[in-house]
Design a protein around this motif. Structure first.
Motif, PDB file in Angstrom:
ATOM      1  N   ILE A 141      67.653   9.119 -24.241  1.00  0.00           N
ATOM      2  CA  ILE A 141      66.560  10.092 -24.341  1.00  0.00           C
ATOM      3  C   ILE A 141      66.802  11.141 -25.431  1.00  0.00           C
ATOM      4  N   ILE A 182      64.673  17.863 -25.543  1.00  0.00           N
ATOM      5  CA  ILE A 182      65.122  16.902 -24.517  1.00  0.00           C
ATOM      6  C   ILE A 182      64.498  17.225 -23.164  1.00  0.00           C
ATOM      7  N   SER A 233      62.643  14.672 -20.810  1.00  0.00           N
ATOM      8  CA  SER A 233      63.139  14.432 -19.449  1.00  0.00           C
ATOM      9  C   SER A 233      62.012  14.660 -18.431  1.00  0.00           C
ATOM     10  N   ARG A 234      61.227  15.736 -18.628  1.00  0.00           N
ATOM     11  CA  ARG A 234      60.090  15.997 -17.721  1.00  0.00           C
ATOM     12  C   ARG A 234      59.101  14.842 -17.746  1.00  0.00           C
ATOM     13  N   ASN A 244      60.666  11.824 -15.873  1.00  0.00           N
ATOM     14  CA  ASN A 244      60.844  12.061 -14.434  1.00  0.00           C
ATOM     15  C   ASN A 244      59.576  12.531 -13.740  1.00  0.00           C
ATOM     16  N   ARG A 261      66.903   7.215 -13.334  1.00  0.00           N
ATOM     17  CA  ARG A 261      65.711   8.016 -13.065  1.00  0.00           C
ATOM     18  C   ARG A 261      65.537   8.248 -11.571  1.00  0.00           C
TER      19      ARG A 261
END
Ligand code: XLF
Length: 330
Positions: free
Chosen positions: A4, A15, A19-20, A23, A52
Motif C-alpha cells: 500500500i 498512506i 488504508s482507509r 479497510n 485486511r
C-alpha cells in the motif's frame, strides 16, 4: 508484489487515506478513490485478504482444536464441521493438540493472533486458557467453564447401553477397557457401564485403564499388557480405534469373536464396518454433533446470548458381527 505504500506513492496521496480506502474505515473523496483505483490497476495490486480482515477484526476463520488427528472419529467430526462452516463462508484452521497442554496453548495464541472468529476446543487439556479470551469458544466433551457451551454425546447412557448389550447377548464376565480420566467422555462411559452392571448380580465386571498417547504404535503394547484378557466373554472398549487393536490382539491369541469373546466399541466411526468381524459399537451422532456445534458457533459470532450451555446428544447401539445380542438398546 506492490504494497500500500507504493500504491500511495503512485496515486500521490497519503498512506492513511489508502488504508482507509482498503479497510472501508472512513471518508475518502471520490477523486482520491479514482486515483487509488488507477494505481491498483497499474501496479496489479491484490489486497491481502487476511491482513485486511485482521485489521478489521472480522476474519471468517474458525480454529478447530483436534485432540488426535489420527483418530477416525475426529477426522469425521472435522469433515462435518468444515463442510458446515464452509456453507456459512467460514474457513477452518485445523490445530492438532495431541492432547498436549503446551501444544494446545501454543495453538490458542496463534489463533488469537490471527483474530479467528471462533474456536471449537475438542477435548481440551487446558480449559483455563480459554476462560478469559474475547473470542467465542465452544467446548466439545471436556468443559471449559459453566459459562461456556459444551457439546458432547450422552456418554453416560452410552456406557449403560454397552453393558446392557453385552449382558443381553449372554456375557457374564465382562471387562471394560477404560480411557484416561482426563477424557471426561470416557469417565462418563465408565460411570454408565458400572451403574448398569449394578443391576445384574450374576455379572462379574472388571475395569482396566489405558494410559497411552493413543497413537496406534503406543496402543498395541498397552493392550498387549492387559492381563488375563482371554478370561472374559465380553469386552467394552472405550473407543473404536482401541477396540480395533483389542480385536487384532485377540485374533493373534486365537480367540474367536464373537463366539468366545464379544466386543463392543464406542464412536461408530467408519473403522467399525471395515473390521472382520465388523464391530458393534455405540453411535456418537457425528452429523448432529457437527451441526449443533457449527450452528451455536455462528449464533455466538453474531452476538446472540445463548442460555442453554450444555448439549448432550443421544447415543444408539449399532449392532454388527462382533456381538451376539440381538436387541439394540440405547
Ligand atoms: O474423547 C473420547 C474418547 O475417544 C472420544 O469421543 C473418543 O471416543 C473418540 O474416539
Amino acid at each position: 508484489m506492490a504494497n500500500i505504500r507504493e500504491i500511495a506513492k503512485r496515486a500521490g496521496i497519503g498512506i492513511a487515506t489508502v488504508s482507509r480506502y482498503f479497510n472501508d474505515s472512513g471518508y475518502v473523496s471520490e477523486e482520491s478513490r479514482e486515483k487509488i483505483r488507477k494505481a491498483v490497476e497499474e501496479l496489479d495490486y491484490t489486497p491481502n485478504a487476511l491482513a485486511r480482515a485482521i485489521f478489521k477484526k472480522n476474519t471468517k476463520i474458525i480454529g478447530l482444536m483436534i485432540p488426535n488427528i489420527t483418530n477416525p472419529f475426529f477426522n469425521q467430526m472435522v469433515s462435518e464441521m468444515e463442510k458446515l462452516f464452509r456453507k456459512q463462508n467460514y474457513t477452518i484452521i485445523l490445530c492438532n493438540t495431541d492432547d498436549d497442554k503446551e501444544k494446545e496453548q501454543f495453538h490458542i495464541e496463534t489463533l488469537r493472533s490471527y483474530r479467528v472468529a471462533g474456536i471449537v476446543a475438542m477435548r481440551t487439556m487446558t480449559p483455563e486458557s480459554y476462560r478469559n479470551i474475547d473470542i467465542p469458544v465452544i467446548a466439545f466433551e471436556n468443559q471449559i467453564s459453566p459459562e461456556h457451551i459444551t457439546v458432547a454425546s450422552d456418554n453416560y447412557k452410552g456406557g449403560m447401553a454397552a453393558f446392557k448389550h453385552l449382558y443381553d447377548g449372554g456375557c457374564r464376565k465382562i471387562l471394560h477397557i477404560q480411557g484416561p480420566e482426563v477424557f471426561i467422555a470416557t469417565t462418563e462411559r465408565l460411570r454408565g457401564f458400572i451403574e448398569a452392571s449394578k443391576k445384574k448380580k450374576d455379572a462379574l465386571v472388571d475395569v482396566v485403564k489405558l494410559e497411552t498417547d493413543f497413537h496406534i504404535k503406543s496402543l498395541e503394547p498397552a493392550i498387549e499388557n492387559i492381563k488375563n484378557i482371554t478370561d472374559y466373554d465380553g469386552i467394552f472398549v472405550f473407543n473404536d480405534i482401541s477396540a480395533a487393536v483389542v480385536m487384532k490382539h485377540l485374533h493373534d491369541l486365537g480367540v474367536r469373536i464373537p463366539e468366545q469373546t464379544q466386543i463392543i466399541g464406542f464412536d461408530n466411526s467408519f473403522l467399525g464396518e471395515l473390521l472382520l468381524p465388523s464391530l458393534t459399537t455405540i453411535d456418537q451422532p457425528i452429523k448432529q454433533l457437527g451441526k449443533i456445534t457449527t450452528d451455536l458457533m455462528i449464533r455466538l459470532i453474531n452476538g446472540e446470548e445463548i442460555d442453554q450451555k450444555e448439549y448432550y446428544l443421544k447415543t444408539t447401539v449399532i449392532k454388527r458381527s462382533s456381538t451376539l445380542g440381538k436387541i439394540a438398546t440405547s
